[in-house]
Design a protein around this motif. Sequence first.
Motif, PDB file in Angstrom:
ATOM      1  N   TYR A  84       0.863  -1.178   0.000  1.00 16.64           N
ATOM      2  CA  TYR A  84       0.000   0.000   0.000  1.00 16.64           C
ATOM      3  C   TYR A  84       0.900   1.228   0.000  1.00 16.64           C
ATOM      4  CZ  TYR A  84       1.104   0.551   4.967  1.00 16.64           C
ATOM      5  OH  TYR A  84       1.777   0.721   6.147  1.00 16.64           O
ATOM      6  N   ARG A 141      -8.512   5.050  -1.178  1.00 19.61           N
ATOM      7  CA  ARG A 141      -9.359   5.463  -0.064  1.00 19.61           C
ATOM      8  C   ARG A 141      -9.022   6.915   0.262  1.00 19.61           C
ATOM      9  NH1 ARG A 141     -12.482   3.055   3.329  1.00 19.61           N
ATOM     10  NH2 ARG A 141     -11.667   0.961   2.907  1.00 19.61           N
ATOM     11  N   VAL A 143      -9.580  10.213   2.504  1.00 21.91           N
ATOM     12  CA  VAL A 143     -10.011  10.584   3.851  1.00 21.91           C
ATOM     13  C   VAL A 143      -9.719  12.074   4.059  1.00 21.91           C
ATOM     14  CG1 VAL A 143      -9.845  10.050   6.307  1.00 21.91           C
ATOM     15  CG2 VAL A 143      -9.339   8.267   4.611  1.00 21.91           C
ATOM     16  N   GLU A 188      -7.962  -0.595   8.870  1.00 21.10           N
ATOM     17  CA  GLU A 188      -9.236  -0.136   8.313  1.00 21.10           C
ATOM     18  C   GLU A 188      -9.023   0.798   7.117  1.00 21.10           C
ATOM     19  OE1 GLU A 188     -10.305  -1.416  12.462  1.00 21.10           O
ATOM     20  OE2 GLU A 188      -8.623  -0.423  11.495  1.00 21.10           O
ATOM     21  N   TYR A 189      -7.894   1.477   7.091  1.00 17.53           N
ATOM     22  CA  TYR A 189      -7.606   2.387   5.984  1.00 17.53           C
ATOM     23  C   TYR A 189      -7.094   1.650   4.751  1.00 17.53           C
ATOM     24  CZ  TYR A 189      -8.007   6.280   9.300  1.00 17.53           C
ATOM     25  OH  TYR A 189      -8.478   7.175  10.217  1.00 17.53           O
ATOM     26  N   ILE A 192      -9.180  -2.250   1.134  1.00 18.45           N
ATOM     27  CA  ILE A 192     -10.057  -1.700   0.098  1.00 18.45           C
ATOM     28  C   ILE A 192     -10.408  -2.826  -0.872  1.00 18.45           C
ATOM     29  CG2 ILE A 192     -10.436   0.206  -1.503  1.00 18.45           C
ATOM     30  CD1 ILE A 192      -7.891   1.504  -0.460  1.00 18.45           C
ATOM     31  N   LEU A 197     -15.980  -0.005  -3.501  1.00 23.49           N
ATOM     32  CA  LEU A 197     -15.745   1.180  -4.324  1.00 23.49           C
ATOM     33  C   LEU A 197     -17.049   1.919  -4.600  1.00 23.49           C
ATOM     34  CD1 LEU A 197     -13.254  -0.245  -6.993  1.00 23.49           C
ATOM     35  CD2 LEU A 197     -12.700   0.993  -4.896  1.00 23.49           C
ATOM     36  N   VAL A 209     -17.205  12.039   2.140  1.00 21.85           N
ATOM     37  CA  VAL A 209     -15.778  12.132   2.454  1.00 21.85           C
ATOM     38  C   VAL A 209     -15.522  13.170   3.536  1.00 21.85           C
ATOM     39  CG1 VAL A 209     -15.008  13.937   0.823  1.00 21.85           C
ATOM     40  CG2 VAL A 209     -13.495  12.009   1.359  1.00 21.85           C
ATOM     41  N   PHE A 214     -13.514   6.753   7.834  1.00 23.90           N
ATOM     42  CA  PHE A 214     -12.580   6.103   6.923  1.00 23.90           C
ATOM     43  C   PHE A 214     -12.781   6.549   5.473  1.00 23.90           C
ATOM     44  CE2 PHE A 214     -12.923   3.123  10.553  1.00 23.90           C
ATOM     45  CZ  PHE A 214     -11.610   3.249  11.007  1.00 23.90           C
ATOM     46  N   VAL A 216     -13.947   7.591   1.729  1.00 24.37           N
ATOM     47  CA  VAL A 216     -14.634   6.882   0.650  1.00 24.37           C
ATOM     48  C   VAL A 216     -13.587   6.222  -0.237  1.00 24.37           C
ATOM     49  CG1 VAL A 216     -16.585   8.480   0.687  1.00 24.37           C
ATOM     50  CG2 VAL A 216     -14.671   8.909  -0.871  1.00 24.37           C
ATOM     51  N   ALA A 217     -13.991   5.182  -0.939  1.00 20.43           N
ATOM     52  CA  ALA A 217     -13.068   4.443  -1.809  1.00 20.43           C
ATOM     53  C   ALA A 217     -13.501   4.608  -3.258  1.00 20.43           C
ATOM     54  CB  ALA A 217     -13.040   2.972  -1.431  1.00 20.43           C
TER      55      ALA A 217
END
Length: 231
Positions: A84, A141, A143, A188-189, A192, A197, A209, A214, A216-217
Amino acid sequence: MTTSNLDFQSEITIAPLNSSQFHHTPFYCEENVYLLCKKLCTSGAADAEGSDLFVVFISNEKKQVPLWHQKASQRADGVVLWDYHVICIQVTVVLRKKGDSSPLVWDLDSSLPFPSPLASYVSETIRPSFQLFSEFQRFFRVVHAPIFLRSFASDRRHMKDSVGNWIAQPPAYEAIVAEDGTVHSLNEYIEISTAGLAKDIGADLIDAVHSQKFGVAVSETQLEEFFSLIS
């Protein structure tokens, strides 16, 4: 944040800041961005509350995301396969050239100009035109920074091996604890999935957002559209 072996196909005027002025611990991009957001706020390069800043986690279900122009790369094209990655996207800059409203990307691990316009960063780092197998598609994601700065926590457990040794040397400062006392919320972040999505980019997603812990994705094809609505 760790890397793995590669195996896939497929003039901005701002406050005088450069990457050397920001704290950077290799492989701890989430903490680097946490501190970067705070510095942008206190330096006057961003809104004091961080309302123009968004923290963006880049990952996918396989935890294999190829990004180009990364300083950690040993290849000429700068490509790295991260599990990530985390960047900051800014929708306004206090001391930017008049009339330029392009979102900016702050990425301390990138060899591109610091910061870079979002469109350039996507073109050079995400490379949507590069044909990838589906498992390497990048998810994002997003934030809102004021929420992130209150809620993020990491006790760095993800950077230890099975016997408790550090995979990469941690920062010297104390681990980040959330305002509510949470000691670890990183998972949690970075989790995805395709199912999580956004289906559509619109006002409801923009509202979300600014309110959801957390964020939006969105997919890589939605990222620029999303930020065009915010800005």
